[in-house]
Every structure is written in C-alpha cells, then in structure tokens.
Design an enzyme around this catalytic site. Structure first.
Site, PDB file in Angstrom:
ATOM      1  N   SER A   1      28.614  11.142  52.427  1.00 24.34           N
ATOM      2  CA  SER A   1      29.238  11.175  53.756  1.00 24.34           C
ATOM      3  C   SER A   1      28.783   9.964  54.569  1.00 24.34           C
ATOM      4  CB  SER A   1      28.816  12.459  54.465  1.00 24.34           C
ATOM      5  OG  SER A   1      29.151  12.388  55.831  1.00 24.34           O
ATOM      6  N   GLY A   2      29.716   9.333  55.288  1.00 22.29           N
ATOM      7  CA  GLY A   2      29.391   8.126  56.053  1.00 22.29           C
ATOM      8  C   GLY A   2      28.365   8.338  57.146  1.00 22.29           C
TER       9      GLY A   2
ATOM     10  N   CYS B   1      23.956  30.355  65.088  1.00 19.32           N
ATOM     11  CA  CYS B   1      24.245  31.488  65.959  1.00 19.32           C
ATOM     12  C   CYS B   1      25.752  31.506  66.197  1.00 19.32           C
ATOM     13  CB  CYS B   1      23.504  31.313  67.271  1.00 19.32           C
ATOM     14  SG  CYS B   1      23.798  32.654  68.405  1.00 19.32           S
TER      15      CYS B   1
ATOM     16  N   GLY C   1      32.090  14.142  53.882  1.00 19.30           N
ATOM     17  CA  GLY C   1      31.369  14.760  52.773  1.00 19.30           C
ATOM     18  C   GLY C   1      31.983  16.090  52.377  1.00 19.30           C
TER      19      GLY C   1
HETATM   20  N1  PLP Z   1      26.693  18.403  52.403  1.00 22.79           N
HETATM   21  C1  PLP Z   1      25.497  18.343  53.000  1.00 22.79           C
HETATM   22  C2  PLP Z   1      24.264  18.551  52.191  1.00 22.79           C
HETATM   23  C3  PLP Z   1      25.413  18.084  54.374  1.00 22.79           C
HETATM   24  O1  PLP Z   1      24.216  18.035  54.964  1.00 22.79           O
HETATM   25  C4  PLP Z   1      26.611  17.894  55.099  1.00 22.79           C
HETATM   26  C5  PLP Z   1      26.579  17.675  56.563  1.00 22.79           C
HETATM   27  O2  PLP Z   1      25.698  18.164  57.248  1.00 22.79           O
HETATM   28  C6  PLP Z   1      27.832  17.938  54.418  1.00 22.79           C
HETATM   29  C7  PLP Z   1      27.837  18.202  53.068  1.00 22.79           C
HETATM   30  C8  PLP Z   1      29.127  17.720  55.116  1.00 22.79           C
HETATM   31  O3  PLP Z   1      29.338  16.356  55.423  1.00 22.79           O
HETATM   32  P1  PLP Z   1      30.444  15.955  56.509  1.00 22.79           P
HETATM   33  O4  PLP Z   1      29.864  16.262  57.838  1.00 22.79           O
HETATM   34  O5  PLP Z   1      30.672  14.490  56.296  1.00 22.79           O
HETATM   35  O6  PLP Z   1      31.653  16.753  56.199  1.00 22.79           O
END
Ligand code: PLP
Length: 394
Positions: free
Chosen positions: A205-206, A331, A74
């Site tokens: 995202s997968g 943190c 993602g």
């Molecule tokens: N965008 C959002 C809203 C997310 O919650 C996340 C992951 O937590 C991401 C992007 C990033 O996705 P990835 O872990 O596949 O890079």
C-alpha cells in the site's frame, strides 16, 4: 492542532508523503496528463511513465514488470489476489479450501469470510502463538488435497510480529498451492524479493511507505491462476481495469525505491528509537506488557497493554499532550471490542482493551521518544486512578 510540535507515532496507520515523491508526481498532474491508452504524444508520455514505474517496482521485487499490477490500495490488492485465485481455482475444478491465520488485516479475513459465507469455500484458520506468529508446521498440517490458497501476512499491523514467510512459501510451492502475503506493513522495513520469499502474490500500500493514500501494488507470479473480480478495459494485464492513475503510480514507485534504498540505515535508526521506547516503558510503568514478538518485529513498531486502562482514555490524554498514537481495538457500537489479533494471541478480553501502539517513522527523533517516556507513565497512572474497578496487582 496546538502550536507545540506534535509527536506523530502512528506510522503504521499512515505516513506523510515524502517531498521527493511529491516532486516526482507533480508533472503528471498538469504537464503530462494524457490517457495512457491513447496514440498521441501526451498518451505516450503517460504510458512511458507507467512503464518506468512498473520496471522500478519489478526490479525491487525481483520479478518481471508484467507481474506488477497497480491498484487503488492495499485492501484492493488483497481482494484481487484472494478472490481472484479462489474463483479461478474453483472454476478450474481444483478445490475450494483456503488457509489463513487469525491475525490478518480485515482486507484479508473479511474476504476469506465472504468467500466462505457466500460462495461455498471452506477455510482453516491456523492458530498463532502468544507472539502472534504462526508455525509453518501447523500450516503444513492444515493442507488438504483441495487446498488452493494460503494467505499469511508478512508483518502484523497491530503487534509488529514478522511471520516466517519464506518457510511457508516453500511448503506451499512444494505442494503447488498459491501463496499470498499481505506485505503492507513490511514493505518499508523488510526485504521484498519475491523469489527469496517464495510468494506468488504480494500486496503493498502506498500510504504506509511515504506515498499518498489511494494507490497500491499487487505482485502476481506468472502462471498463477487468477480470475479478476473486476471487468472493464484491459488495463494492468486484464487484472485491474480503469484509466491508470499516472501521478500516483509514479509516486508509489518512487516511494518504494526510497524506502528500500534507505532500509538498512532507517531500520538501524528507527530500531534504536523503538528499543528505547520498549525498554523505557517496560521499566518505568508497572503492569505494562509488550505485545508481539520481542525481537522478530518491525523496526519501527512498539506495542503494549496496560492492566487497568482503557485504550481510548490513554489515546485522548496522549493527544492532549501532543502525542499521536493508536490502539488495537475498534469501537463500532459504543462498546469497545478487543482486537481480534490480541485475542488470537491469548490476551484476555479486558487486557486487550488497553492496547497502545507506538510506531515511529522517518521524522521521529530521540527527543520525541524521551518526551513520550516522560509523559506516558503519568498518563497511565491517571487513567488507572479514574478506573474504579482497578486494583493494582503489583
Ligand atoms: N493490510 C495491512 C496489514 C494493513 O495494515 C492495512 C492498512 O492499515 C491494509 C492491509 C489496508 O491498506 P489500505 O489502507 O491501503 O487499503
């Protein structure tokens, strides 16, 4: 791991890979392993699998297969979209102004910040209300003649609130401005038709939709100006070079098909579990507050703050009791920092450090929720007792 069953309530962080997804992927590790760019049978079989996966995803998003780009995650989808459009538009002399919100994932807001700090772009960060929701009229008011990109997430990872994407998309389209949405959290729970949503770029995202980690999707509407930050081979329509990860591409397409196929029944089932969690916690734990929108939120997402508590202390005690959850703060230096999402919603610093996120999923049962509702009040009470600065206001 203890011998008792763990109750996993961190599906917003990651989901288990669906066995049906694993099954679809398996042949592409050992039986069909050719490089899809080749000219022999093995290669053609790989190319065919990618093509089928691309058609499946395109059918769900209501777009052409040519508009689908498979990526590594993602974050990468967000990066290609935002950087790609910003660079292409500036190169074409269209402008250097970007619009976003203060509740985006770091894959979006750090990309915006780098474009501004290192590459001379300007951004307007449009505020959100106390539920973390942006008003489309405020987005409209932020638009300038030199605005080239608007990015607003579909649903928030920390508080679950769903943004008015279609309305923002309409106003972006009327003005000819590219519109990107990070649909990483929404993809399993909300409709994804890109024309109804009026989006030009959409990231998935997968590992949030029961496919493995390390695979993502980016939708790019035809004729959207995009200069890929990557160079190399001409894979993925020149947007994402690199030999295609065939098993994972097959996997994410199957996963998307499954989550979208079961969306209405799972939304109803998971939504009922989430509602029970929300009402149970708010009724039995004094000083608990819901964060995010009370109704316009993801079906699996419940999030709270608990006055007088520190999130890590809650999480550790829950973990010892076999309940796996998450907070909203990070943190990094030993000093807990409140989440940028909660502070943007106006939640005071101290209270924002007490955030708890419980995200249910496909395997969550009613019995799991009742166990959490039995254990959590005692955990909160104990954490408060151990906080010398805590004075109950109720
Ligand atoms: N965008 C959002 C809203 C997310 O919650 C996340 C992951 O937590 C991401 C992007 C990033 O996705 P990835 O872990 O596949 O890079």
């Amino acid at each position: 791991m203890s011998s008792t069953k763990e109750i996993y309530l961190d599906h917003a962080a990651s989901t288990p890979t669906d066995p049906q997804v694993v099954e679809a992927m398996l042949p592409y590790f050992t039986e069909i392993y050719g490089n899809a760019s080749g000219l022999h049978k093995q290669a053609r079989a790989s190319a065919r699998a990618i093509d089928e996966a691309r058609h499946k995803v395109a059918d769900i998003l209501g777009c052409s297969p040519k508009e689908i780009v498979f990526t590594a995650c993602g974050s990468e989808s967000d990066n290609i979209a935002i950087r790609g459009v910003a660079w292409a538009q500036r190169q074409a002399g269209k402008g250097h102004h970007l619009i976003t919100t203060p509740v985006e994932h770091h894959a979006v807001d750090h990309t915006f910040n780098q474009l501004c700090d290192k590459f001379g772009f300007e951004q307007t960060v449009v505020p959100v209300d106390r539920y973390g929701v942006v008003n489309p009229a405020d987005i409209a008011a932020a638009i300038r003649p030199e605005t080239v990109l608007i990015s607003v997430m579909y649903a928030n990872n920390e508080v679950g609130s769903i943004q008015p994407i279609a309305e923002i998309g309409t106003l972006a389209r009327e003005r000819g401005i590219a519109f990107h949405t990070d649909a990483v959290q929404a993809a399993a729970y909300e409709p994804l038709n890109v024309d109804s949503l009026n989006v030009d770029l959409l990231a998935i995202s997968g590992h949030k939709i029961y496919a493995p980690k390390g695979i993502g999707i980016l939708y790019v509407r035809k004729n959207t100006p995009l200069l890929s930050p990557f160079t190399g081979g001409s894979h993925e329509n020149n947007r994402r070079p690199g030999t295609e990860n065939v098993p994972y591409i097959v996997g994410i397409a199957r996963a998307l098909e499954l989550v979208q196929g079961h969306r209405s029944t799972e939304n109803e089932r998971q939504g009922a579990l989430r509602d029970r969690l929300m009402s149970g916690i708010l009724q039995t734990i004094p000083g608990s507050e819901l964060t995010g929108h009370p109704t316009r939120r993801l079906a699996n997402h419940a999030s709270f703050v608990f006055a007088g508590c520190e999130a890590d202390a809650i999480l550790m005690r829950l973990d010892m009791a076999g309940i796996e959850a998450a907070s909203g703060s990070a943190c990094t230096t030993g000093m807990p920092e409140p989440s940028h999402v909660l502070t943007a919603m106006g939640i005071p610093h101290e209270l924002a450090l007490s955030a708890l996120r419980l995200t249910v999923g496909r395997q969550t049962t009613e019995a799991d929720i009742e166990t959490v509702l039995n254990i959590l009040p005692g955990v909160i009470e104990k954490v408060r007792q151990l906080n010398p600065a805590y004075e109950p206001a109720f």
